[in-house]
Design a protein around this motif. Structure first.
Motif, PDB file in Angstrom:
ATOM      1  N   LEU A  16      73.315  37.237  15.699  1.00  0.00           N
ATOM      2  CA  LEU A  16      73.901  37.336  14.362  1.00  0.00           C
ATOM      3  C   LEU A  16      73.917  35.955  13.723  1.00  0.00           C
ATOM      4  O   LEU A  16      74.458  35.010  14.301  1.00  0.00           O
ATOM      5  CB  LEU A  16      75.313  37.912  14.433  1.00  0.00           C
ATOM      6  CG  LEU A  16      75.988  38.207  13.086  1.00  0.00           C
ATOM      7  CD1 LEU A  16      76.887  39.440  13.194  1.00  0.00           C
ATOM      8  CD2 LEU A  16      76.814  37.021  12.599  1.00  0.00           C
ATOM      9  N   LEU A  42      65.483  37.092   8.289  1.00  0.00           N
ATOM     10  CA  LEU A  42      65.248  37.770   9.563  1.00  0.00           C
ATOM     11  C   LEU A  42      63.909  37.355  10.168  1.00  0.00           C
ATOM     12  O   LEU A  42      63.785  37.236  11.391  1.00  0.00           O
ATOM     13  CB  LEU A  42      65.278  39.290   9.356  1.00  0.00           C
ATOM     14  CG  LEU A  42      66.635  39.901   9.010  1.00  0.00           C
ATOM     15  CD1 LEU A  42      66.462  41.367   8.621  1.00  0.00           C
ATOM     16  CD2 LEU A  42      67.606  39.777  10.183  1.00  0.00           C
ATOM     17  N   ARG A 101      66.284  41.904  18.158  1.00  0.00           N
ATOM     18  CA  ARG A 101      67.597  42.455  17.782  1.00  0.00           C
ATOM     19  C   ARG A 101      68.351  41.422  16.949  1.00  0.00           C
ATOM     20  O   ARG A 101      69.052  40.564  17.477  1.00  0.00           O
ATOM     21  CB  ARG A 101      68.389  42.841  19.033  1.00  0.00           C
ATOM     22  CG  ARG A 101      67.847  44.074  19.738  1.00  0.00           C
ATOM     23  CD  ARG A 101      68.633  44.363  21.009  1.00  0.00           C
ATOM     24  NE  ARG A 101      68.308  45.655  21.550  1.00  0.00           N
ATOM     25  CZ  ARG A 101      67.255  45.905  22.326  1.00  0.00           C
ATOM     26  NH1 ARG A 101      66.431  44.918  22.636  1.00  0.00           N
ATOM     27  NH2 ARG A 101      67.038  47.125  22.781  1.00  0.00           N
ATOM     28  N   VAL A 118      70.550  40.208  13.276  1.00  0.00           N
ATOM     29  CA  VAL A 118      71.432  40.495  12.147  1.00  0.00           C
ATOM     30  C   VAL A 118      71.516  39.243  11.289  1.00  0.00           C
ATOM     31  O   VAL A 118      71.804  38.155  11.796  1.00  0.00           O
ATOM     32  CB  VAL A 118      72.848  40.892  12.610  1.00  0.00           C
ATOM     33  CG1 VAL A 118      73.748  41.160  11.400  1.00  0.00           C
ATOM     34  CG2 VAL A 118      72.802  42.101  13.530  1.00  0.00           C
ATOM     35  N   SER A 122      73.652  37.796   8.076  1.00  0.00           N
ATOM     36  CA  SER A 122      74.886  38.134   7.374  1.00  0.00           C
ATOM     37  C   SER A 122      75.342  36.970   6.502  1.00  0.00           C
ATOM     38  O   SER A 122      74.944  35.826   6.706  1.00  0.00           O
ATOM     39  CB  SER A 122      75.990  38.489   8.379  1.00  0.00           C
ATOM     40  OG  SER A 122      76.359  37.360   9.147  1.00  0.00           O
ATOM     41  N   TRP A 143      75.501  42.225   5.030  1.00  0.00           N
ATOM     42  CA  TRP A 143      74.617  42.033   6.173  1.00  0.00           C
ATOM     43  C   TRP A 143      73.459  43.017   6.161  1.00  0.00           C
ATOM     44  O   TRP A 143      73.502  44.061   5.532  1.00  0.00           O
ATOM     45  CB  TRP A 143      75.390  42.150   7.477  1.00  0.00           C
ATOM     46  CG  TRP A 143      75.977  43.512   7.789  1.00  0.00           C
ATOM     47  CD1 TRP A 143      77.082  44.073   7.221  1.00  0.00           C
ATOM     48  CD2 TRP A 143      75.499  44.460   8.750  1.00  0.00           C
ATOM     49  NE1 TRP A 143      77.324  45.301   7.760  1.00  0.00           N
ATOM     50  CE2 TRP A 143      76.380  45.577   8.712  1.00  0.00           C
ATOM     51  CE3 TRP A 143      74.439  44.470   9.648  1.00  0.00           C
ATOM     52  CZ2 TRP A 143      76.203  46.694   9.528  1.00  0.00           C
ATOM     53  CZ3 TRP A 143      74.256  45.582  10.469  1.00  0.00           C
ATOM     54  CH2 TRP A 143      75.126  46.674  10.402  1.00  0.00           C
ATOM     55  N   SER A 200      69.908  44.060   9.010  1.00  0.00           N
ATOM     56  CA  SER A 200      69.503  43.904  10.402  1.00  0.00           C
ATOM     57  C   SER A 200      68.104  44.453  10.626  1.00  0.00           C
ATOM     58  O   SER A 200      67.535  45.143   9.769  1.00  0.00           O
ATOM     59  CB  SER A 200      70.486  44.622  11.335  1.00  0.00           C
ATOM     60  OG  SER A 200      70.442  46.030  11.114  1.00  0.00           O
ATOM     61  N   LEU A 220      67.789  47.094  15.648  1.00  0.00           N
ATOM     62  CA  LEU A 220      69.028  47.573  16.259  1.00  0.00           C
ATOM     63  C   LEU A 220      69.031  49.094  16.371  1.00  0.00           C
ATOM     64  O   LEU A 220      68.544  49.792  15.470  1.00  0.00           O
ATOM     65  CB  LEU A 220      70.246  47.144  15.442  1.00  0.00           C
ATOM     66  CG  LEU A 220      70.893  45.793  15.768  1.00  0.00           C
ATOM     67  CD1 LEU A 220      69.915  44.654  15.602  1.00  0.00           C
ATOM     68  CD2 LEU A 220      72.125  45.584  14.897  1.00  0.00           C
ATOM     69  N   ARG A 234      74.277  48.997  15.813  1.00  0.00           N
ATOM     70  CA  ARG A 234      74.789  48.787  14.453  1.00  0.00           C
ATOM     71  C   ARG A 234      76.298  49.041  14.392  1.00  0.00           C
ATOM     72  O   ARG A 234      77.026  48.340  13.688  1.00  0.00           O
ATOM     73  CB  ARG A 234      74.041  49.682  13.456  1.00  0.00           C
ATOM     74  CG  ARG A 234      72.642  49.173  13.115  1.00  0.00           C
ATOM     75  CD  ARG A 234      72.076  49.881  11.899  1.00  0.00           C
ATOM     76  NE  ARG A 234      71.818  51.292  12.157  1.00  0.00           N
ATOM     77  CZ  ARG A 234      70.686  51.770  12.668  1.00  0.00           C
ATOM     78  NH1 ARG A 234      69.698  50.940  12.994  1.00  0.00           N
ATOM     79  NH2 ARG A 234      70.524  53.059  12.852  1.00  0.00           N
ATOM     80  N   VAL A 244      77.923  45.973  15.685  1.00  0.00           N
ATOM     81  CA  VAL A 244      77.933  44.921  14.664  1.00  0.00           C
ATOM     82  C   VAL A 244      79.023  45.194  13.631  1.00  0.00           C
ATOM     83  O   VAL A 244      79.740  44.279  13.209  1.00  0.00           O
ATOM     84  CB  VAL A 244      76.556  44.810  13.983  1.00  0.00           C
ATOM     85  CG1 VAL A 244      76.611  43.865  12.785  1.00  0.00           C
ATOM     86  CG2 VAL A 244      75.509  44.322  14.989  1.00  0.00           C
ATOM     87  N   GLN A 303      76.647  46.869   4.505  1.00  0.00           N
ATOM     88  CA  GLN A 303      75.278  46.779   5.005  1.00  0.00           C
ATOM     89  C   GLN A 303      74.320  47.099   3.867  1.00  0.00           C
ATOM     90  O   GLN A 303      74.523  48.052   3.115  1.00  0.00           O
ATOM     91  CB  GLN A 303      75.045  47.745   6.161  1.00  0.00           C
ATOM     92  CG  GLN A 303      73.639  47.631   6.755  1.00  0.00           C
ATOM     93  CD  GLN A 303      73.398  48.595   7.900  1.00  0.00           C
ATOM     94  OE1 GLN A 303      74.217  49.490   8.138  1.00  0.00           O
ATOM     95  NE2 GLN A 303      72.303  48.438   8.603  1.00  0.00           N
TER      96      GLN A 303
END
Length: 267
Positions: free
Chosen positions: A89, A97, A108, A110, A112, A127, A129, A132, A137, A140, A152
């Motif tokens: 994260l 990303l 994997r 995230v 944010s 956030w 992702s 995941l 999720r 998270v 999200q």
């Protein structure tokens, strides 16, 4: 369960607090240059300290709070901390990303953008992702819930916009509070009274806004009597360019968030 915080500064401290709230008895490692701040945080959260990735074991949570300018050089050095199931994260502005995927060689991920009220569980985090599962999720969401509200989004571009609006937003509010308090003192109010009036007014206004559900513009109109004190004050704010100044400031913050984004490294 083991969490590793990389970059235990202000936002790293916020992430560390959220981890400890959710996992009160699990291992937590603060990875970064030695400092009294790191040592104090380690004492407060019963955490281990590490100055290099070699001093930390592989993590179940890898929480990244680095300065964006340092990310590309540091991310590859963190690969020994990763397991296949590690959740990564990041709260780094401008680091996408894809930057994380290439830099860490991991899936994997995230990205944010929280804000500082998250330190007391009253913030909001935007956030997104990749890689995941549905269960991950939910994990998270539970983690970010320790910081306050969370949203999200599917479009990663919203993260840069959120950086300028909500990520930086508390600073705008504090500046406005500061200006109101100083204006009250200038009128002749004792500072402690001016501060109390400003804090309660802002807090009450937000509570009322949520309860009324009528929109900010309509609520402002309702309290603005023709020829009254509110109308006079708002006239001067508009004349001084209050709205354009806010708009330009947020646009500048957004452009800065984009400028922090480095070129993608070669895989």
């Amino acid at each position: 369960m083991r969490g590793v915080i990389v970059g235990p500064g202000v936002m790293g401290q916020t992430l560390a607090g959220a981890f400890r709230q959710l996992y009160p008895h699990e291992d937590l490692v603060l990875l970064g240059p030695p400092s009294e701040r790191r040592a104090q945080l380690a004492r407060e959260l019963r955490a281990f300290e590490a100055s290099t990735p070699a001093e930390a074991s592989p993590a179940d949570w890898l929480l990244l709070a680095l300065k964006p300018q340092k990310a590309l050089s540091i991310l590859p050095t963190l690969r020994p901390l990763l397991k296949k199931e590690t959740l990564v994260l990041s709260v780094m502005a401008g680091i996408t990303l894809e930057h994380l995927r290439v830099g860490l060689g991991h899936e994997r991920l995230v990205r944010s953008m929280p804000n500082t009220p998250g330190r007391i569980g009253a913030g909001i985090t935007v956030w997104t992702s990749t890689g995941l599962s549905a269960e991950e999720r939910l994990t998270v969401e539970a983690f970010l819930g320790a910081l306050g509200a969370h949203v999200q989004v599917e479009d990663e571009a919203y993260l840069d916009m959120a950086t300028a609006l909500s990520g930086t937003g508390p600073a705008y509010v504090f500046l406005f509070m500061e200006a109101l308090i100083e204006a009250g003192v200038h009128l002749g109010l004792p500072r402690h009274l001016a501060e109390q009036l400003v804090v309660e007014t802002l807090q009450g206004s937000v509570v009322y806004y949520r309860a009324a559900s009528r929109g900010a513009a309509l609520l402002r109109q309702e309290v603005t009597s023709p020829g009254g004190t509110t109308a006079e004050a708002l006239y001067y704010l508009e004349k001084a360019g209050f709205r354009p100044a806010i708009s330009r400031a947020i646009w500048a913050a957004y452009q800065r968030a984009l400028a922090l984004r480095p070129p993608l490294p070669q895989e």
